[in-house]
Write a protein that holds these residues in place. Structure first.
Motif, PDB file in Angstrom:
ATOM      1  N   GLY A  93       0.811  -1.210   0.000  1.00 26.54           N
ATOM      2  CA  GLY A  93       0.000   0.000   0.000  1.00 26.54           C
ATOM      3  C   GLY A  93       0.841   1.255   0.000  1.00 26.54           C
ATOM      4  O   GLY A  93       0.350   2.354  -0.264  1.00 26.54           O
ATOM      5  N   GLY A  94       2.140   1.119   0.338  1.00 26.45           N
ATOM      6  CA  GLY A  94       3.063   2.234   0.274  1.00 26.45           C
ATOM      7  C   GLY A  94       2.643   3.418   1.126  1.00 26.45           C
ATOM      8  O   GLY A  94       2.030   3.263   2.191  1.00 26.45           O
ATOM      9  N   SER A  95       2.932   4.605   0.644  1.00 21.50           N
ATOM     10  CA  SER A  95       2.661   5.810   1.423  1.00 21.50           C
ATOM     11  C   SER A  95       1.176   6.057   1.625  1.00 21.50           C
ATOM     12  O   SER A  95       0.787   6.808   2.529  1.00 21.50           O
ATOM     13  N   THR A  96       0.313   5.425   0.815  1.00 22.82           N
ATOM     14  CA  THR A  96      -1.121   5.628   1.017  1.00 22.82           C
ATOM     15  C   THR A  96      -1.593   5.023   2.332  1.00 22.82           C
ATOM     16  O   THR A  96      -2.660   5.387   2.832  1.00 22.82           O
ATOM     17  N   VAL A  97      -0.806   4.118   2.919  1.00 21.89           N
ATOM     18  CA  VAL A  97      -1.170   3.536   4.215  1.00 21.89           C
ATOM     19  C   VAL A  97      -0.913   4.522   5.344  1.00 21.89           C
ATOM     20  O   VAL A  97      -1.627   4.523   6.354  1.00 21.89           O
ATOM     21  N   ILE A  98       0.085   5.383   5.192  1.00 20.24           N
ATOM     22  CA  ILE A  98       0.498   6.241   6.310  1.00 20.24           C
ATOM     23  C   ILE A  98       0.430   7.738   5.959  1.00 20.24           C
ATOM     24  O   ILE A  98       1.055   8.549   6.628  1.00 20.24           O
ATOM     25  N   ASN A  99      -0.356   8.101   4.942  1.00 25.86           N
ATOM     26  CA  ASN A  99      -0.517   9.524   4.649  1.00 25.86           C
ATOM     27  C   ASN A  99      -1.833  10.037   5.239  1.00 25.86           C
ATOM     28  O   ASN A  99      -2.567   9.296   5.893  1.00 25.86           O
ATOM     29  N   THR A 100      -2.129  11.298   5.011  1.00 27.93           N
ATOM     30  CA  THR A 100      -3.319  11.901   5.613  1.00 27.93           C
ATOM     31  C   THR A 100      -4.539  11.872   4.703  1.00 27.93           C
ATOM     32  O   THR A 100      -5.567  12.462   5.017  1.00 27.93           O
ATOM     33  N   LYS A 101      -4.426  11.211   3.536  1.00 28.13           N
ATOM     34  CA  LYS A 101      -5.572  10.946   2.652  1.00 28.13           C
ATOM     35  C   LYS A 101      -6.170  12.211   2.035  1.00 28.13           C
ATOM     36  O   LYS A 101      -7.356  12.224   1.677  1.00 28.13           O
ATOM     37  N   VAL A 102      -5.382  13.267   1.898  1.00 31.25           N
ATOM     38  CA  VAL A 102      -5.881  14.487   1.261  1.00 31.25           C
ATOM     39  C   VAL A 102      -5.998  14.255  -0.238  1.00 31.25           C
ATOM     40  O   VAL A 102      -5.049  13.801  -0.887  1.00 31.25           O
ATOM     41  N   ALA A 103      -7.176  14.581  -0.789  1.00 35.89           N
ATOM     42  CA  ALA A 103      -7.462  14.304  -2.202  1.00 35.89           C
ATOM     43  C   ALA A 103      -7.624  15.624  -2.950  1.00 35.89           C
ATOM     44  O   ALA A 103      -8.692  16.241  -2.902  1.00 35.89           O
ATOM     45  N   MET A 104      -6.574  16.055  -3.626  1.00 37.01           N
ATOM     46  CA  MET A 104      -6.623  17.333  -4.326  1.00 37.01           C
ATOM     47  C   MET A 104      -6.217  17.160  -5.784  1.00 37.01           C
ATOM     48  O   MET A 104      -5.185  16.558  -6.088  1.00 37.01           O
ATOM     49  N   ARG A 105      -7.028  17.687  -6.656  1.00 35.91           N
ATOM     50  CA  ARG A 105      -6.660  17.721  -8.068  1.00 35.91           C
ATOM     51  C   ARG A 105      -5.592  18.795  -8.289  1.00 35.91           C
ATOM     52  O   ARG A 105      -5.564  19.806  -7.587  1.00 35.91           O
ATOM     53  N   ALA A 106      -4.758  18.573  -9.268  1.00 36.27           N
ATOM     54  CA  ALA A 106      -3.743  19.563  -9.605  1.00 36.27           C
ATOM     55  C   ALA A 106      -4.402  20.837 -10.131  1.00 36.27           C
ATOM     56  O   ALA A 106      -5.412  20.790 -10.846  1.00 36.27           O
TER      57      ALA A 106
END
Length: 626
Positions: free
Chosen positions: A221-234
């Motif tokens: 799962g890599g960094s998606t397991v330990i990130n803050t799950k912020v979902a932003m389009r460029a």
């Protein structure tokens, strides 16, 4: 540990006394909990080079009359970091009555309160989990696959699942272990060892003290397991840079535009269940008042968390409720449950195997190192590198047939790393903020997102868990806090409210290999980048002061948004891979992670990484034989 391996050297009496003196001065209170005992135990699990560095650091400390003489040395930071781990990691040596470091600062979230800390991860015999339960899809011997995907994070996990769902024979290879939600605890040091890559740094050759900590996940799962799950389009301005930087074109031959990513964003957002986070805790409202006083906006972020999120603050140690979506629980676990992909964990990919016998280079597999240290190979018709923006270029640079191409495209691998550097800025309030028990990124201000408006984004409110908080603190001269100043700062842990300040950079980082084949990451900050960082810091300080903060402190620079080291584009002189992620000059070799991003984004990149990976997966699905 086998009998043929050298045994770790224990601390001698003189070393122990020197170390105790250092710890007592640099992290007051750490000796009482058993910092020397902790460090001796930690030595057991270190590599010989790491162990040698600790002994050398103790030698430097023995010759220094005070820690002040050591502050700007690697030896100081080595020992300071270990002493902080012992105290603020809540270690208690056998026979020590306590209280530990967590009690001293009031760190008592429910998940940690229930935790019976097991320090077995310090033992030399402890190894990352590389097995799984029956039916997990773990592969024990698969030395052949139609498609090998290297890395299981935002890009690799999605690509593997998509191709597997279409019936392709996919083997997903991951350096870390498989750790699912039932194993996540609010135990910072254990999570570091199980879920995170060991500390890596980018160094500015013009300012060796100005290093940037590079943070990333090392697990399925890599960094998606330990990130803050912020979902932003460029931002459209970010995407406009893609064509300007690498000549990237959309499917109709025009400069790549936001519309070319929109369907992929929509697809990924649907998979992840992206939603706004307007369920703010008091600290978010408090800081928002400071931003309002400056005339700035403060809006809810979108995130890939579902409504089971309890705002417990455990994101960086793994979401224990699975409310935080990740490549593991969204893409990989369902694919393993269906049996549509295979998974090999604890396996490092060293290089790509490339056959040039037919007159054209073609990927034919990867060379790997297994969890027991043995070497092997995995044959494949197609290889997708998705090991992250630091590891993917390293794998390419370790592949002789790739470097021998010596083309403008191949020479770009590792030359255009973007860091999206960040720092945390904390304000001390009279009231308890408890930013360790919140959804850590609930709001943001995008007023300065565009380059012409400042080139930075601010998110909050947040605070790192105690060890990371203490280790990252620096003074106004960017020197690490220590002694009474450090402990007084951390003692007020519950009253600090933090802002994450991220500045857009210009892809001026590089990834190289030293003569031993180890990575060397450099980052020369331009005058523009430094100006953005300074403006962002000043604005965050002003916002916290306007919100009523009595004091302000800050962290050193870090990055969890590395990107752009193998950029995609349609100009072969300015891009390492084409617009579909295929490595130029090597048939069957693709890149599918954050390395692809042609120009550093102004926002959290994970949603864009997944959108680009979905494009690569779609292309592969059309190209691969069925």
């Amino acid at each position: 540990m086998s009998q043929s391996q050298p045994q770790p050297a224990r601390l001698g009496g003189t070393e122990a006394r020197v170390l105790a003196r250092f710890c007592d001065l640099v992290v007051p209170g750490s000796v009482e909990v058993g910092a020397v005992d902790y460090i001796e135990r930690a030595l057991e699990r270190m590599s010989l080079s790491e162990e040698d560095a600790v002994h050398a650091a103790i030698g430097v400390a023995a010759g220094a009359p005070t820690p002040e003489r050591m502050v700007d040395t690697e030896a100081f930071e080595t020992l300071r970091a270990l002493a902080i781990e012992a105290y603020y990691g809540d270690y208690l040596a056998p026979g020590r009555p306590g209280p530990g470091g967590h009690a001293a600062i009031g760190f008592d979230p429910p998940a940690a309160r229930r935790l019976r800390k097991d320090w077995g991860f310090l033992d030399a015999s402890a190894r990352p989990q590389v097995g799984g339960s029956r039916g997990s899809g773990l592969d024990d011997d698969g030395d052949r696959a139609a498609v090998v995907v290297v890395g299981s994070g935002a890009g690799g996990g999605l690509i593997a699942a998509e191709l597997g769902a279409l019936g392709h024979d996919v083997l997903l290879v991951e350096a870390g272990g498989l750790h699912q939600a039932d194993s996540y605890t609010r135990f910072e040091l254990e999570a570091r060892g199980r879920l995170w890559w060991p500390a890596r740094f980018a160094v500015d050759p013009d300012d060796p003290a100005g290093q940037v900590a590079l943070l990333a996940g090392r697990c399925v799962g890599g960094s998606t397991v330990i990130n803050t799950k912020v979902a932003m389009r460029a931002h459209p301005e970010d995407i406009a840079k893609f064509h300007a930087r690498t000549g990237l074109l959309g499917p109709h031959g025009r400069p790549f535009a936001p519309a070319d990513l929109q369907p992929w964003y929509e697809r990924v957002e649907s998979w992840l269940g992206v939603r706004p986070r307007s369920d703010w805790t008091p600290s978010v409202h408090r800081v928002g008042r400071g931003l309002a006083a400056l005339g700035a906006s403060w809006q809810p972020v979108d995130s890939y968390t579902d409504h089971n999120c309890t705002r417990c603050g455990a994101c960086l140690t793994g979401c224990p409720s699975n409310a935080g979506k990740s490549a593991l629980n969204t893409f990989i676990a369902p694919a393993l449950g269906r049996g549509s992909i295979r998974l090999r964990t604890g396996t490092l990919v060293d290089r790509v195997l490339i056959d040039r016998s037919g007159g054209r280079a073609r990927a034919v597999g990867v060379a790997v190192t297994g969890p027991d240290g043995s070497s092997g190979t995995i044959a494949a018709d197609t290889v997708v590198l998705a090991a992250g923006a630091l590891n993917t270029p390293q794998i390419l640079l370790r592949s002789p047939e790739f470097t021998e191409l010596d083309s403008p495209s191949s020479r770009l691998a590792g030359r255009t790393l973007g860091l999206h550097p960040a720092r945390l800025v904390y304000g001390l309030f009279d009231e308890v903020q408890d930013c360790h028990m919140v959804y850590p990124i609930s709001a943001h201000t995008l007023d300065h997102q565009r380059d012409s408006d400042g080139g930075f984004v601010i998110e909050g409110t947040t605070i790192q868990d105690p060890v990371s908080f203490a280790q990252s603190l620096v003074d106004d001269g960017a020197r690490p806090l220590w002694g009474a100043e450090l402990t007084a700062t951390v003692a007020a842990y519950r009253r600090w409210a933090g802002l994450l300040v991220m500045a857009t950079d210009e892809n001026t980082g590089t990834v190289d290999l030293d003569p031993r084949g180890h990575a060397v990451v450099t980052k020369r900050f331009s005058a523009t980048e430094r100006h953005r960082l300074d403006r962002a810091l000043d604005f965050a300080v002003a916002a916290l002061r306007a919100a009523g903060a009595r004091e302000v402190v800050r962290s050193s620079l870090s990055s969890s948004h590395v990107q752009g080291s193998v950029p995609m584009g349609d100009d072969p002189d300015r891009s390492a891979v084409d617009g579909n992620g295929q490595v130029r000059g090597v048939t069957g070799l693709y890149v599918g992670d954050a390395s692809l991003i042609p120009a550093s984004l102004s926002v959290n990149p994970s949603l864009t990484v997944m959108a680009l990976a979905a494009r690569v997966a779609d292309h592969l699905a059309k190209e691969l034989p069925r």
